[in-house]
Design a protein around this motif. Structure first.
Motif, short mmCIF file in Angstrom:
data_model
loop_
_atom_site.label_atom_id
_atom_site.label_comp_id
_atom_site.label_asym_id
_atom_site.label_seq_id
_atom_site.Cartn_x
_atom_site.Cartn_y
_atom_site.Cartn_z
N SER A 80 0.87 -1.16 -0.02
CA SER A 80 0.04 0.03 -0.08
C SER A 80 0.84 1.26 -0.05
O SER A 80 2.05 1.38 0.18
N LEU A 81 0.25 2.39 -0.15
CA LEU A 81 0.77 3.66 -0.19
C LEU A 81 1.48 3.90 1.27
O LEU A 81 2.64 4.76 1.40
N ARG A 82 0.46 3.48 1.96
CA ARG A 82 0.99 3.70 3.72
C ARG A 82 2.33 2.87 3.93
O ARG A 82 3.31 3.54 4.71
N THR A 83 2.57 1.87 3.40
CA THR A 83 3.73 1.12 3.56
C THR A 83 5.05 1.94 3.09
O THR A 83 6.07 1.76 3.63
N ALA A 84 4.57 2.06 1.59
CA ALA A 84 5.64 2.66 0.71
C ALA A 84 5.96 4.05 1.77
O ALA A 84 7.37 4.51 1.46
N GLY A 115 10.13 -2.73 -5.72
CA GLY A 115 10.04 -2.08 -6.99
C GLY A 115 9.43 -0.62 -7.15
O GLY A 115 9.98 0.29 -7.66
N PHE A 116 8.36 -0.49 -6.42
CA PHE A 116 7.63 0.90 -6.56
C PHE A 116 8.33 1.85 -5.56
O PHE A 116 8.52 2.95 -6.37
N VAL A 117 8.79 1.51 -4.44
CA VAL A 117 9.64 2.34 -3.93
C VAL A 117 11.04 2.79 -4.51
O VAL A 117 11.39 3.83 -4.81
N ALA A 118 11.56 1.65 -5.21
CA ALA A 118 12.99 2.08 -5.89
C ALA A 118 12.66 2.88 -7.25
O ALA A 118 13.22 3.63 -7.56
N ALA A 119 11.51 2.86 -7.81
CA ALA A 119 11.28 3.51 -9.00
C ALA A 119 11.06 4.90 -8.59
O ALA A 119 11.12 5.90 -9.29
N THR A 120 10.29 5.35 -7.44
CA THR A 120 9.80 6.49 -7.02
C THR A 120 10.78 7.39 -6.12
O THR A 120 10.58 8.60 -6.14
N TYR A 121 11.53 6.89 -5.56
CA TYR A 121 12.33 7.67 -4.53
C TYR A 121 13.46 8.21 -5.30
O TYR A 121 14.57 7.52 -6.00
N LEU A 122 13.48 9.61 -5.10
CA LEU A 122 14.86 10.14 -5.83
C LEU A 122 14.69 9.94 -7.30
O LEU A 122 15.55 9.97 -7.98
N ARG A 123 13.39 9.96 -7.81
CA ARG A 123 13.10 9.53 -9.11
C ARG A 123 13.85 8.24 -9.68
O ARG A 123 14.02 8.15 -10.81
N GLY A 124 14.07 7.33 -8.89
CA GLY A 124 14.55 6.08 -9.34
C GLY A 124 16.01 5.67 -8.84
O GLY A 124 17.13 6.21 -8.96
N LEU A 125 15.89 4.49 -8.03
CA LEU A 125 17.06 3.76 -7.64
C LEU A 125 17.40 2.39 -8.30
O LEU A 125 16.26 1.98 -8.65
N ARG A 126 18.48 1.85 -8.43
CA ARG A 126 18.64 0.63 -8.95
C ARG A 126 18.13 -0.41 -7.94
O ARG A 126 17.92 -0.59 -6.69
N LEU A 127 17.66 -1.63 -8.70
CA LEU A 127 16.83 -2.55 -7.99
C LEU A 127 17.27 -3.85 -8.25
O LEU A 127 17.62 -4.17 -9.31
N SER A 140 6.53 -12.53 -10.90
CA SER A 140 6.60 -11.05 -10.73
C SER A 140 7.92 -10.49 -10.40
O SER A 140 7.92 -9.09 -10.57
N SER A 141 8.99 -11.33 -10.16
CA SER A 141 10.08 -10.53 -10.15
C SER A 141 10.76 -9.99 -11.61
O SER A 141 11.88 -9.46 -11.70
N VAL A 142 10.30 -10.75 -12.55
CA VAL A 142 10.68 -10.40 -14.00
C VAL A 142 9.79 -9.30 -14.72
O VAL A 142 8.53 -9.62 -14.60
N GLY A 143 10.36 -8.50 -15.54
CA GLY A 143 9.45 -7.55 -16.27
C GLY A 143 9.28 -6.12 -15.71
O GLY A 143 8.95 -5.44 -16.67
N GLY A 144 9.71 -5.75 -14.68
CA GLY A 144 9.74 -4.47 -14.11
C GLY A 144 8.29 -3.76 -14.05
O GLY A 144 8.23 -2.71 -13.86
N LYS A 145 7.35 -4.41 -13.88
CA LYS A 145 6.03 -4.11 -13.44
C LYS A 145 6.08 -3.94 -11.87
O LYS A 145 6.18 -4.76 -11.00
N THR A 146 5.79 -2.52 -11.27
CA THR A 146 5.95 -2.41 -10.07
C THR A 146 4.69 -1.84 -9.46
O THR A 146 3.94 -0.99 -10.18
N ALA A 147 3.84 -2.04 -8.27
CA ALA A 147 2.69 -1.40 -7.84
C ALA A 147 2.38 -1.45 -6.61
O ALA A 147 3.03 -2.55 -5.83
N VAL A 148 1.51 -0.64 -6.12
CA VAL A 148 0.75 -0.99 -4.64
C VAL A 148 -0.82 -1.00 -4.99
O VAL A 148 -1.25 -0.48 -6.20
N ASN A 149 -1.26 -1.34 -3.90
CA ASN A 149 -2.71 -1.63 -4.11
C ASN A 149 -3.42 -0.65 -3.84
O ASN A 149 -2.98 0.38 -3.03
N HIS A 150 -4.92 -0.26 -4.25
CA HIS A 150 -5.83 0.49 -3.57
C HIS A 150 -7.16 -0.40 -3.30
O HIS A 150 -7.25 -1.32 -3.70
#
Length: 363
Positions: A80-84, A115-127, A140-150
């Motif tokens: 979730s966004l709260r955990t992020a 992955g979502f945190v890595a993508a968004t913190y400082l506009r992108g960290l290596r993962l 799920s570890s392959v392909g670069g799709k990251t997300a949190v739920n609503h």
């Protein structure tokens, strides 16, 4: 050790598969990241941290990383966004910089969240992904799709962010509860129905060896699923067209997870229900032979019973499907099999067929 290359236009990365690779994670991460990475932040959950955290931390430290660990809750509802937000606070307080690494150690929830945190913190960290469940290792570890739920839908808030490395150690599957391992096998069946009939048949033939955690059978399964996904992602990195076939079973599956607030089903179990529903829709549209549909049902049933879904309101499930990110022009999009090994994408399924297939497949 097997190595599968994910070939992308801008860059590629390797998926390493082999027994004992967790102990080499530090050296592999250093080779992939270079010498300028100072810190490695391990995102994991309490269960995985207890089982594998010390090994991974030791390996990273041997490779010259300063290592810190942050824990997320164990379960889909914590994606979730709260955990992020709590992880962002940890990264800020520990002065994580753009050259540092995020290490996602765990299953699909940890991988998506990390992955979502890595993508968004400082506009992108290596993962770097260190997947520890079968579902994460084959999918799920392959392909670069990251997300949190609503609360209204799964994976609605996300971004594409490719890892620099995936390190898969099949030995970690020995610590999985049988039900969670079984949930990963449903996702493996997805690959067979979607694009590889020999894989579909091999899962059926080697099922007992897989359940017994035979190293050879598991490594072959993981490598083949990863190769299929790597090939699809290389041709369609951002899900413009072809990559949508990877969502076989997910239209209904994500809806089931959302309406049960991510508490009843493992993701693979929800996909199992979704594959049954999609196959029944395809049969009723005249696209799929009844014998093929029955073979898909049998393969799913052989893995073990799916959690009950027959007490869920059809209206709520259908509403959740309309909110799904795969919806197209206000229509529900399905990936439907035309035979085992080939699927098509359809957004024109009549509502009466959707409703009847859901009713009958979930009962």
């Amino acid at each position: 050790m097997k190595s599968i290359r994910v070939k992308l236009h801008s860059r590629g990365y390797d998926i390493k598969v082999g027994s004992g690779l967790l102990d080499q994670a530090g050296d592999l991460a250093r080779a992939a990241s270079g010498e300028n990475a100072r810190q490695a932040i391990v995102i994991t959950n309490p269960t995985v941290a207890t089982l594998y955290g010390p090994r991974v931390v030791r390996s990273l430290k041997r490779a010259g990383f300063r290592v810190r660990q942050v824990l997320a809750g164990d379960g889909e509802r914590y994606k979730s966004l709260r955990t992020a937000q709590s992880i962002y606070t940890f990264l800020i307080e520990n002065r994580v910089e753009r050259n540092d690494l995020i290490i996602a150690l765990g299953g699909g929830v940890v991988g998506d969240l990390g992955g979502f945190v890595a993508a968004t913190y400082l506009r992108g960290l290596r993962l770097v992904h260190l997947p520890t469940t079968l579902l994460a290792q084959i999918d799920s570890s392959v392909g670069g799709k990251t997300a949190v739920n609503h609360a209204l839908g799964k994976n609605l808030i996300g971004v594409f962010h490719q890892p620099i490395l995936v390190v898969t150690d099949p030995d970690t599957l020995g610590s999985l509860p049988p039900r969670e391992f079984q949930a990963g096998l449903y996702e493996a069946i997805k690959y067979g129905v979607m694009q590889d009939r020999p894989l579909f048949n091999r899962i059926d033939r080697e099922l007992e060896r897989l359940k017994d955690l035979d190293e050879g059978a598991l490594s072959r399964l993981i490598a083949r699923c990863c190769q299929i996904k790597a090939d699809v992602v290389a041709r369609d990195e951002r899900e413009g067209d072809l990559r949508r076939i990877l969502n076989f079973g997910h239209t209904v599956g994500h809806a089931l997870e959302a309406v049960t607030h991510y508490r009843r089903f493992f993701h693979g179990e929800a996909v199992g229900h979704g594959m049954r529903a999609a196959s029944l829709i395809a049969e009723r549209l005249g696209m799929l032979d009844s014998g093929e549909r029955e073979a898909i049902d049998r393969a799913i049933a052989r893995l073990g019973p799916l959690p009950s879904a027959n007490n869920l309101a059809l209206g709520g499930i259908i509403s959740a499907m309309y909110r799904d990110k795969k919806a197209d022009a206000g229509r529900i999009t399905f990936v439907l099999p035309v035979e085992i090994g080939r699927v098509v994408i359809r957004s024109d399924v009549p509502p009466r067929i959707i409703r009847s297939a859901l009713r009958d497949s979930l009962s």
